[in-house]
Enzyme design. Structure first.
Site, PDB file in Angstrom:
ATOM      1  N   ASP A   4      -7.754  -6.831   1.122  1.00  0.00           N
ATOM      2  CA  ASP A   4      -6.796  -6.971   2.214  1.00  0.00           C
ATOM      3  C   ASP A   4      -7.421  -6.351   3.436  1.00  0.00           C
ATOM      4  O   ASP A   4      -8.277  -5.479   3.323  1.00  0.00           O
ATOM      5  CB  ASP A   4      -5.476  -6.249   1.896  1.00  0.00           C
ATOM      6  CG  ASP A   4      -5.612  -4.749   2.101  1.00  0.00           C
ATOM      7  OD1 ASP A   4      -5.304  -4.281   3.214  1.00  0.00           O
ATOM      8  OD2 ASP A   4      -6.036  -4.041   1.176  1.00  0.00           O
TER       9      ASP A   4
ATOM     10  N   HIS B 211      -5.927 -19.459  12.636  1.00  0.00           N
ATOM     11  CA  HIS B 211      -7.339 -19.796  12.431  1.00  0.00           C
ATOM     12  C   HIS B 211      -8.091 -18.677  11.693  1.00  0.00           C
ATOM     13  O   HIS B 211      -8.781 -18.933  10.712  1.00  0.00           O
ATOM     14  CB  HIS B 211      -8.052 -20.109  13.748  1.00  0.00           C
ATOM     15  CG  HIS B 211      -9.536 -20.153  13.573  1.00  0.00           C
ATOM     16  ND1 HIS B 211     -10.169 -21.222  12.971  1.00  0.00           N
ATOM     17  CD2 HIS B 211     -10.493 -19.213  13.798  1.00  0.00           C
ATOM     18  CE1 HIS B 211     -11.461 -20.954  12.876  1.00  0.00           C
ATOM     19  NE2 HIS B 211     -11.684 -19.740  13.362  1.00  0.00           N
TER      20      HIS B 211
ATOM     21  N   ASP C 128       0.873  -1.161   0.000  1.00  0.00           N
ATOM     22  CA  ASP C 128       0.000   0.000   0.000  1.00  0.00           C
ATOM     23  C   ASP C 128       0.921   1.225   0.000  1.00  0.00           C
ATOM     24  O   ASP C 128       2.025   1.173   0.527  1.00  0.00           O
ATOM     25  CB  ASP C 128      -0.899  -0.044   1.245  1.00  0.00           C
ATOM     26  CG  ASP C 128      -2.090   0.880   1.103  1.00  0.00           C
ATOM     27  OD1 ASP C 128      -2.154   1.641   0.111  1.00  0.00           O
ATOM     28  OD2 ASP C 128      -2.955   0.847   1.986  1.00  0.00           O
TER      29      ASP C 128
ATOM     30  N   CYS D 212      -8.004 -25.708   9.539  1.00  0.00           N
ATOM     31  CA  CYS D 212      -6.698 -25.085   9.803  1.00  0.00           C
ATOM     32  C   CYS D 212      -5.881 -25.909  10.807  1.00  0.00           C
ATOM     33  O   CYS D 212      -6.403 -26.788  11.492  1.00  0.00           O
ATOM     34  CB  CYS D 212      -6.871 -23.644  10.286  1.00  0.00           C
ATOM     35  SG  CYS D 212      -7.199 -23.461  12.057  1.00  0.00           S
TER      36      CYS D 212
ATOM     37  N   CYS E 132      -7.360 -25.639  14.458  1.00  0.00           N
ATOM     38  CA  CYS E 132      -8.582 -26.412  14.703  1.00  0.00           C
ATOM     39  C   CYS E 132      -8.338 -27.911  14.611  1.00  0.00           C
ATOM     40  O   CYS E 132      -9.023 -28.702  15.256  1.00  0.00           O
ATOM     41  CB  CYS E 132      -9.683 -25.981  13.738  1.00  0.00           C
ATOM     42  SG  CYS E 132     -10.283 -24.320  14.110  1.00  0.00           S
TER      43      CYS E 132
ATOM     44  N   CYS F 273     -13.640 -26.051  10.380  1.00  0.00           N
ATOM     45  CA  CYS F 273     -12.401 -25.425   9.889  1.00  0.00           C
ATOM     46  C   CYS F 273     -11.311 -26.483   9.749  1.00  0.00           C
ATOM     47  O   CYS F 273     -11.184 -27.361  10.594  1.00  0.00           O
ATOM     48  CB  CYS F 273     -11.965 -24.325  10.846  1.00  0.00           C
ATOM     49  SG  CYS F 273     -10.455 -23.486  10.316  1.00  0.00           S
TER      50      CYS F 273
HETATM   51 ZN   LIG Z   1      -9.428 -23.090  12.306  1.00  0.00          ZN
END
Ligand SMILES: [Zn+2]
Length: 397
Positions: free
Chosen positions: A287, A356, A79, A327, A330, A325
């Site tokens: 973003d 997460h 940016d 990830c 998780c 989830c």
């Molecule tokens: Zn997660």
């Protein structure tokens, strides 16, 4: 206006629509680059203002550019610093996208804050938030700084206004942003020629115009067709004052006018409900610092809405943050563990919660992309928002 595409950069491709996580100072706070790649981040966005002040853009140039410096092998974006420089004028870190419509004046300063930035037609003079030293950004300086930082996609230097500014001031700021856009194109062309051994950096123009239809469309028309030194913008950012209720309307005004064949980035927007609005109005990339910033305060996104892991309700909750989830967090940790490390102020709390939240948002936009390809975006949106909003009333912090 929703669409699927591919942005090709010297450091790889971005499949769009895509959410781009923010590593303001060349790091996504608390998370290793490998973990960001694992959770599906296709690119990272850093900030020219912060890197100019520390460590200095010349250091990044010497290191071989932002990607090399931060050990991120994929595409990078910076940016311009326009937002950060200007937001100093209304109190550092104060969010510019305010919804207050109750008063309008052009010299809004946060209570008890010294004004740290002054704008004139040539550029912006500002005081460093780190050591109080004085600096000056012009469109030329912003281009020089962003060329030294070396991201694949860079942004033109614009004047970012707030919803508090008067209509008259918005017009003035827009004229200034257009004049600065020409100077950015000229300087970008000069630097691209001068640094011809470096990979080409794509320059995106920034569309301002606050909440006014005529101003937004004029800005899109002016910047969309702008050519200077034989150079035009490679894509566009939609920035400035955007209140939640009119976000979709403003984005659609702008995208109806901008050239269809160039990427459109929505600056600083990342709440799940807003991402749908952006995608359906033709936004390709987003973003936002929100996902990582709130993670460090123990707030997490789930299919059930957003909640705080430090809440005592989770002390003995041995389920995952979000059982849908995929990830790392998780897969391997429980809400009870997360509650424990947040209460104990353990460093790993920020790391795990950020992984997460970033995965949740990156995956949500990836799922929108897939839904567009499968032709069931409307159903996917209704499913998500039905569940997410349904319970978020009880779960919000
Ligand atoms: Zn997660």
């Amino acid at each position: 206006m929703a669409r699927v595409g591919t942005i090709t950069t010297p450091h790889g491709e971005i499949q769009t629509p895509a959410f781009i996580p923010v590593g303001t100072k060349a790091t996504v706070k608390a998370v290793l680059p490998e973990a960001m790649a694992d959770l599906g981040a296709q690119a990272l966005l850093a900030n020219a203002y912060h890197l100019y002040l520390q460590p200095g853009s010349d250091v990044l140039d010497e290191a071989g550019g932002l990607a090399q410096f931060m050990n991120w092998p994929g595409p990078t974006i910076t940016d311009s610093g326009g937002f950060q420089v200007l937001s100093l004028g209304v109190g550092f870190k104060k969010v510019l996208a305010m919804d207050a419509q109750t008063f309008r004046r052009d010299d809004v300063i946060a209570d008890n804050k010294e004004r740290l930035a002054h704008v004139d037609d040539e550029g912006v003079t500002f005081k460093s938030h780190i050591d109080g030293s004085m600096h000056r950004f012009t469109p030329e300086v912003s281009m020089q700084v962003q060329h030294e930082i070396g991201a694949d996609i860079i942004f033109a230097f614009d004047e970012c206004t707030t919803l508090h500014n008067t209509r008259g001031y918005q017009e003035l700021a827009m004229d200034r942003t257009l004049a600065w856009a020409v100077r950015c194109l000229d300087e970008h062309k000069r630097l691209t020629d001068e640094r011809s051994t470096k990979p080409y950096q794509a320059l995106f123009g920034v569309i301002q115009g606050a909440q006014y239809e005529d101003l937004r469309k004029k800005a899109a028309g002016d910047l969309g067709g702008l050519v200077s030194s034989g150079q035009s913008f490679d894509g566009f950012g939609i920035g400035g004052a955007l209140d939640k209720d009119s976000l979709g309307t403003i984005v659609s005004w702008v995208n109806q006018v901008l050239p269809e064949n160039k990427p459109k980035h929505l600056l600083g927007i990342g709440a799940p409900e807003d991402l749908f609005v952006g995608v359906e109005n033709g936004i390709d990339t987003f973003d936002c610092v929100l996902a990582s910033r709130i993670a460090r305060t123990s707030a997490v996104y789930t299919m059930e809405g957003r909640f705080n892991l430090s809440n005592s309700a989770f002390k003995r909750d041995f389920t995952a943050i979000d059982d849908e989830c995929d990830c790392y967090t998780c897969t391997n940790y429980t809400r009870a563990y997360m509650h424990h490390v947040f209460r104990g102020k353990e460093i790993i709390a920020s790391t795990l919660a950020t992984i997460h939240n970033e995965r949740f948002i990156v995956r949500l936009v990836d799922q929108m992309r897939q839904a567009l390809l499968d032709g069931n975006f409307a159903d996917m949106k209704a499913d998500f928002l039905g569940r997410y909003k349904h319970r978020s009333g009880q779960a919000r912090d």
